[in-house]
Design a protein around this motif. Structure first.
Motif, mmCIF file in Angstrom:
data_model
loop_
_atom_site.group_PDB
_atom_site.id
_atom_site.type_symbol
_atom_site.label_atom_id
_atom_site.label_comp_id
_atom_site.label_asym_id
_atom_site.label_seq_id
_atom_site.Cartn_x
_atom_site.Cartn_y
_atom_site.Cartn_z
ATOM 1 N N ILE A 1 45.430 -23.233 8.944
ATOM 2 C CA ILE A 1 45.264 -21.780 9.082
ATOM 3 C C ILE A 1 45.786 -21.063 7.841
ATOM 4 O O ILE A 1 45.182 -20.099 7.356
ATOM 5 N N ALA A 2 46.923 -21.517 7.321
ATOM 6 C CA ALA A 2 47.498 -20.887 6.132
ATOM 7 C C ALA A 2 46.537 -20.935 4.949
ATOM 8 O O ALA A 2 46.455 -19.984 4.164
ATOM 9 N N LYS A 3 45.801 -22.019 4.838
ATOM 10 C CA LYS A 3 44.858 -22.160 3.721
ATOM 11 C C LYS A 3 43.556 -21.423 3.972
ATOM 12 O O LYS A 3 43.058 -20.699 3.094
ATOM 13 N N LEU A 4 42.996 -21.570 5.173
ATOM 14 C CA LEU A 4 41.674 -21.007 5.441
ATOM 15 C C LEU A 4 41.718 -19.496 5.658
ATOM 16 O O LEU A 4 40.818 -18.770 5.213
ATOM 17 N N TYR B 1 52.381 -10.460 0.120
ATOM 18 C CA TYR B 1 53.555 -10.780 0.932
ATOM 19 C C TYR B 1 53.279 -11.908 1.931
ATOM 20 O O TYR B 1 54.192 -12.629 2.326
ATOM 21 N N LYS B 2 52.029 -12.077 2.318
ATOM 22 C CA LYS B 2 51.687 -13.157 3.244
ATOM 23 C C LYS B 2 51.962 -14.515 2.614
ATOM 24 O O LYS B 2 52.317 -15.472 3.304
ATOM 25 N N THR B 3 51.773 -14.618 1.303
ATOM 26 C CA THR B 3 52.045 -15.873 0.611
ATOM 27 C C THR B 3 53.500 -16.280 0.783
ATOM 28 O O THR B 3 53.825 -17.469 0.877
ATOM 29 N N MET C 1 59.181 -24.118 -1.571
ATOM 30 C CA MET C 1 59.245 -24.826 -2.855
ATOM 31 C C MET C 1 58.029 -25.716 -3.066
ATOM 32 O O MET C 1 57.412 -25.710 -4.128
ATOM 33 N N VAL C 2 57.680 -26.479 -2.026
ATOM 34 C CA VAL C 2 56.569 -27.421 -2.167
ATOM 35 C C VAL C 2 55.232 -26.688 -2.205
ATOM 36 O O VAL C 2 54.382 -26.968 -3.065
ATOM 37 N N MET C 3 55.032 -25.724 -1.298
ATOM 38 C CA MET C 3 53.743 -25.049 -1.218
ATOM 39 C C MET C 3 53.510 -24.109 -2.395
ATOM 40 O O MET C 3 52.410 -24.089 -2.972
ATOM 41 N N LEU C 4 54.515 -23.329 -2.774
ATOM 42 C CA LEU C 4 54.304 -22.267 -3.748
ATOM 43 C C LEU C 4 54.677 -22.676 -5.175
ATOM 44 O O LEU C 4 54.075 -22.186 -6.131
ATOM 45 N N ASN D 1 53.342 -16.286 -7.237
ATOM 46 C CA ASN D 1 52.645 -15.352 -6.344
ATOM 47 C C ASN D 1 52.037 -14.260 -7.217
ATOM 48 O O ASN D 1 52.518 -13.125 -7.253
ATOM 49 N N LYS D 2 50.970 -14.598 -7.910
ATOM 50 C CA LYS D 2 50.411 -13.716 -8.937
ATOM 51 C C LYS D 2 49.928 -12.395 -8.380
ATOM 52 O O LYS D 2 50.005 -11.364 -9.042
ATOM 53 N N THR D 3 49.414 -12.398 -7.160
ATOM 54 C CA THR D 3 48.871 -11.174 -6.573
ATOM 55 C C THR D 3 49.924 -10.372 -5.820
ATOM 56 O O THR D 3 49.618 -9.323 -5.263
#
Length: 373
Positions: A246-249, A177-179, A336-339, A172-174
């Motif tokens: 939605i999470a991606k866009l 918190y939404k990530t 784990m999978v997404m991030l 989470n480089k930035t």
């Protein structure tokens, strides 16, 4: 097989025939995902800051300006006395009051040491701890500048070098918190919708009297249960698809791992939720009872899943209880999978436990369902 397909067809027609149910299934979860992902944050901002400047020097004004320049603090008031500042905190007008003592600048130049008093509203202990860190960091940064601006170092003295830390943020480089929150809230929505719908489905059949008509037919118990639960399994997978989109866009959440792996795990997890919903429906007579019981367990599962608070911070007995919490494993796997981009072997322990949970819950649900003729 034909019998199961007819039951599935009947269930889909019944779901889409209910115009009031469609917004609850599709529209409300998406709105909740968008709203909660922006609102559910532990970031502390807009801290109401007050100060008591007893020194009135350029150094004290520079310190206050440091807080004013911070994006976390709103410098509101300069209080003339401690009593007035305490009254303002009592009324909720300020969150933190910094007291700068008399002769602050002079003592720093003379003794090279001084102290500040910071009073923090600690009704919310977690927020107070974060505010304390922010205040300490700003004062430490200000202190580094004072060493250069105020202290005169002779030629015989050796000036200590500053040690700079260069952090490297993984996953989470930035530091957005939404990530962190979006995958967890997506888990919450998939769980709640599938659990509530499956829990109320068979109970609704009891209330309108169609369950008794089905029981006198030659439909087998396994056929009835599969036909009843499969539509909600499809709805759960559909909610996951829309939520990931939605999470991606909208939130630009990274998806480093394998999407097929995420779908495989989710398909097993939804079986757990459907089994719990069917088990609850077997012991309730009204939709209200099913809803209350489902909500009771859902709240416990959510609060002890690590979605909002770290499991490592819980007492030891609570950490043991979380081992029986299916939401905990889904939250871990999604993040784990997404991030992190975790693979099958990384999530294999969670996958195995979830599969075992699905077999146990569906076995209990099928066993407790009584088909009377």
């Amino acid at each position: 097989m034909k019998t199961i397909l007819y039951i599935i067809q009947k269930e889909f027609k019944q779901i889409f025939r209910n115009k009031g149910m469609l917004p609850i299934i599709f529209v409300m979860p998406l709105l909740q995902l968008i709203i909660l992902s922006n609102a559910a944050t532990f970031e502390v901002k807009n801290i109401k800051f007050g100060y008591i400047d007893n020194d009135h020097t350029s150094t004290s004004r520079a310190l206050v300006e440091k807080f004013n320049a911070s994006t976390y603090f709103n410098v509101l008031n300069n209080f003339s006395s401690e009593a007035i500042a305490s009254s303002a905190m009592l009324n909720g007008e300020v969150d933190v009051v910094l007291e700068i003592p008399l002769y602050f600048e002079r003592n720093l130049q003379k003794d090279k040491y001084n102290s500040l008093g910071a009073t923090i509203n600690a009704i919310d202990g977690a927020t107070a701890g974060v505010i304390n860190v922010y205040v300490s960091q700003i004062i430490q940064q200000f202190n580094q500048h004072l060493k250069v601006d105020l202290f005169q170092i002779s030629d015989k003295q050796v000036q200590a070098s500053n040690i700079n830390t260069i952090p490297l943020f993984w996953y989470n480089k930035t530091l957005n918190y939404k990530t962190y929150m979006v995958p967890g809230i997506l888990v919450l929505l998939v769980t709640m919708i599938t659990l509530f719908l499956s829990g109320m489905n068979i109970v609704r059949e009891k209330e309108i009297g169609t369950l008794e008509q089905i029981n006198v037919t030659p439909i087998k118990k396994s056929q009835f249960i599969i036909g009843k639960l499969f539509p909600f399994w499809v709805i759960g997978m559909g909610l996951l698809t829309i939520g990931l989109t939605i999470a991606k866009l909208i939130f630009n959440v990274p998806m480093l791992g394998s999407l097929p792996l995420m779908y495989v795990y989710t398909s097993i997890y939804i079986l757990v939720v459907l089994g719990i919903g069917l088990f609850i429906s077997n012991f309730t007579e009204t939709q209200q009872q099913a809803m209350f019981i489902s909500w009771f367990f859902t709240v416990i599962f959510i609060l002890m899943s690590g979605l909002f608070t770290p499991i490592e911070s819980m007492p030891k007995w609570a950490q043991i209880i979380t081992e029986f919490n299916p939401i905990k494993y889904f939250v871990e796997v999604m993040r784990m999978v997404m991030l992190k981009g975790s693979g099958l072997m990384d999530i294999f322990p969670q996958l195995l436990k979830t599969l075992l949970y699905a077999l146990i819950m569906n076995g209990l649900a099928v066993w407790s369902y009584k088909k009377t003729t």
